[in-house]
Design a protein around this motif. Structure first.
Motif: not given
Length: 459
Positions: A256-257, A260, A370-371, A374
């Motif tokens: 995920v990082n 993002y 970011q949310n 995710e």
């Protein structure tokens, strides 16, 4: 003779059948050729290409380019030319004697001046930087508007496909209930079933008929919404391709990082917040520069032609006066802002607060992005697992319904058991369709955050 006549009649019938077949085939071919099934990519591309919102954003982008060009031109000298003609009568100053007299005169003046900015507190440089940033922001805003519209169209498209599928499921359920009702009536005539069973299935048929009508109404509403998102004429037919691609629901461990990190640098949403922050910085710098002194270089040239209309002497010629009356000047202008009703101070505070607001807005936007990344990854993995389990549940409910129906026909189950089993099967099929659609949408959304365009190029 009888054989010959039969052979002739058979040949005629064969020709008619062959001709009818050819015409029917040609009619079917023409009908199929005229029909177009719109895929998701077709709908999104049409929406983007025909959206008034995208076109308006394009015009805004053109305005940004014009403002950028104007900011570049502000570095160059400004030049102006003036021509004046003045007729005086009554008491006026005689330019030849510089005394008042009672006469009529004609004065024709010409002038040319220029002004060059030397120091403006950095306002011109920041205005140019703001113009460059706004051009990039305008281009990014167009892409963001396209992406937002494509996502809205994708959601509307998924609703159409879903309700089209539920219509098919409801129609199959209604047909199955009608067949069961028919069998129950026949068994009731033979004394194998009671009137309560017949009434139960008549109620079930009525319920299934209502469900089918309700799903058709929901489909019509969803189709109208899709046409609205696409800016598609509402009076034209729109056939959506409801065939879902074969998907293997395999859970993938995504970083995920990394997703993002890429979205933070390249996604139009994050870039829009960054451009707005840059614009606020440049405007704040310009407001501070307005508090400083400004220096301009000035230069000009002027001449005039004069004639005393009541004088008996002939005036000097136009050429000689135009040459002899010519004057030039050079100078510097320094202006100090002392007091202007606190307007400059107010602007300074306003743009400083706008800068702080833009900083907080960027932090908020990045957090939301970011949310969203995710959540999209989690939803995709969750819908994949749910679709796998729901597929198994559909198979189990289908088998359970067949067994329950067979036992009902043998008198081992009640009509209520059949109704319950049938409803479970209907619900599981609708849920499976929903999970598949949501998985496909979330997969496309995750790919979008990775940098893959929502609307694929037309082959």
């Amino acid at each position: 003779m009888l054989f010959a006549s039969l052979l002739v009649e058979n040949n005629k019938e064969m020709k008619q059948i062959l001709l009818t077949t050819i015409l029917s085939f040609g009619l079917v071919t023409t009908t199929v050729a005229q029909e177009k099934f719109w895929s998701l990519n077709d709908c999104m591309r049409y929406a983007v290409e025909n959206s008034p919102a995208v076109k308006k954003q394009t015009f805004t982008y053109d305005t940004y380019k014009a403002e950028r060009n104007a900011s570049v031109a502000s570095f160059f000298p400004t030049a102006s030319a003036n021509v004046g003609a003045q007729y005086n009568f009554g008491r006026s100053i005689d330019p030849e004697t510089n005394t008042y007299n009672n006469t009529s005169t004609f004065n024709n003046s010409y002038g040319l001046s220029t002004q060059i900015p030397i120091f403006t507190g950095g306002q011109l440089i920041n205005q140019w930087l703001l113009g460059k940033s706004n051009v990039k922001m305008g281009k990014n805003d167009i892409q963001k508007k396209k992406d937002d519209l494509a996502l809205e169209t994708m959601q509307a498209y998924a609703d159409v496909v879903y309700y089209k599928g539920t219509i098919k499921i409801a129609a199959e359920k209604l047909e199955e209930s009608r067949r069961t009702l028919y069998k129950t009536k026949r068994q009731e005539e033979l004394g194998l079933k009671g009137k309560a069973d017949v009434a139960q299935f008549e109620a079930q048929v009525a319920t299934d008929d209502y469900t089918l009508t309700h799903q058709q109404n929901l489909y019509n509403t969803a189709l109208l919404t899709l046409k609205e998102k696409m800016n598609y004429p509402s009076d034209l037919e729109l056939e959506v391709d409801t065939l879902l691609p074969d998907v293997s629901f395999v859970t993938v461990n995504e970083n995920v990082n990394e997703i993002y990190g890429y979205a933070e640098e390249n996604n139009p949403t994050s870039q829009q917040a960054d451009f707005q922050l840059q614009a606020a910085k440049y405007q704040y710098r310009m407001s501070k520069g307005a508090m400083l002194p400004q220096i301009y270089f000035n230069a000009g040239i002027s001449t005039n032609y004069f004639e005393n209309l009541k004088s008996e002497a002939s005036p000097a010629s136009f050429n000689s006066q135009f040459k002899n009356n010519r004057g030039e000047y050079l100078g510097f202008t320094i202006s100090f802002p002392l007091f202007n009703g606190l307007s400059k101070v107010t602007n300074l505070r306003r743009y400083r607060n706008n800068l702080r607001i833009a900083e907080e807005t960027k932090t908020e936007v990045l957090r939301q992005l970011q949310n969203a990344v995710e959540q999209s990854v989690l939803d995709r993995e969750g819908y994949a697992k749910e679709a796998i389990q729901m597929d198994k549940q559909v198979s189990s409910n289908d088998l359970a319904y067949r067994i329950t129906l067979r036992k009902y026909e043998e008198g081992l189950m009640s009509s209520l058991d059949v109704q319950t089993s049938s409803n479970n099967l209907l619900t599981s099929k609708a849920n499976l369709l929903q999970k598949k659609l949501m998985y496909l949408m979330k997969s496309k959304l995750v790919d979008y955050y990775k940098g893959k365009p929502l609307v694929e190029a037309e082959n």
